[in-house]
Design a protein around this motif. Structure first.
Motif, PDB file in Angstrom:
ATOM      1  N   LYS A  54       0.853  -1.180   0.000  1.00 55.48           N
ATOM      2  CA  LYS A  54       0.000   0.000   0.000  1.00 55.48           C
ATOM      3  C   LYS A  54       0.889   1.229   0.000  1.00 55.48           C
ATOM      4  N   VAL A  55       0.496   2.195  -0.799  1.00 56.67           N
ATOM      5  CA  VAL A  55       1.207   3.461  -0.860  1.00 56.67           C
ATOM      6  C   VAL A  55       0.203   4.539  -0.502  1.00 56.67           C
ATOM      7  N   GLY A  56       0.536   5.358   0.471  1.00 56.03           N
ATOM      8  CA  GLY A  56      -0.378   6.424   0.857  1.00 56.03           C
ATOM      9  C   GLY A  56       0.006   7.029   2.180  1.00 56.03           C
ATOM     10  N   LEU A  57      -0.911   7.832   2.699  1.00 56.94           N
ATOM     11  CA  LEU A  57      -0.695   8.508   3.969  1.00 56.94           C
ATOM     12  C   LEU A  57      -1.667   7.969   5.008  1.00 56.94           C
ATOM     13  N   GLY A  58      -1.153   7.666   6.175  1.00 62.33           N
ATOM     14  CA  GLY A  58      -2.009   7.211   7.271  1.00 62.33           C
ATOM     15  C   GLY A  58      -2.717   5.913   6.950  1.00 62.33           C
ATOM     16  N   SER A  59      -3.990   5.884   7.271  1.00 61.83           N
ATOM     17  CA  SER A  59      -4.762   4.665   7.028  1.00 61.83           C
ATOM     18  C   SER A  59      -5.246   4.564   5.584  1.00 61.83           C
TER      19      SER A  59
END
Length: 115
Positions: free
Chosen positions: A81-86
């Motif tokens: 997963k690539v992203g910010l936070g949840s």
């Protein structure tokens, strides 16, 4: 001579990823979760529709990849997963969805030019 359809490429990559996942879980101590089994089932259903009804395949496989982007289902043993936070997106599903959409638009353009 029959022309080759390149719209099978994203589905073929998905099937290869499933086979790699099955080999990895059979030779190591990885375990698949429910979202993996649902993802594998959706790819199998998409494969069925690829041979029976191509337009239904485009929709079913596109929805499968769209749901896979948000991590609700997966067909590879390792989840990225690539992203910010949840909030995160699955780059494997995102790449396959972009490839799928590009090939579907190419086929639609080819059908429109034949009319």
């Amino acid at each position: 001579m029959k022309k080759l359809d390149f719209d099978f490429i994203p589905l073929g990559i998905s099937i290869i990823l499933i086979l790699v996942s099955l080999v990895m879980i059979s030779t190591s101590n990885y375990a698949l979760s429910l979202k993996h089994y649902i993802g594998i089932g959706c790819v199998i259903i998409s494969t069925y529709f690829y041979f029976k009804n191509r337009m239904t395949y485009y929709v079913v496989y596109g929805i499968t990849l769209l749901v896979g982007i948000f991590g609700l289902l997966d067909f590879y043993y390792s989840t990225f997963k690539v992203g910010l936070g949840s909030f995160g997106i699955n780059p494997i599903s995102a790449g396959l969805l972009i490839l799928h959409i590009a090939l579907v638009f190419q086929i639609v353009d080819k059908l429109d030019s034949n009319k």
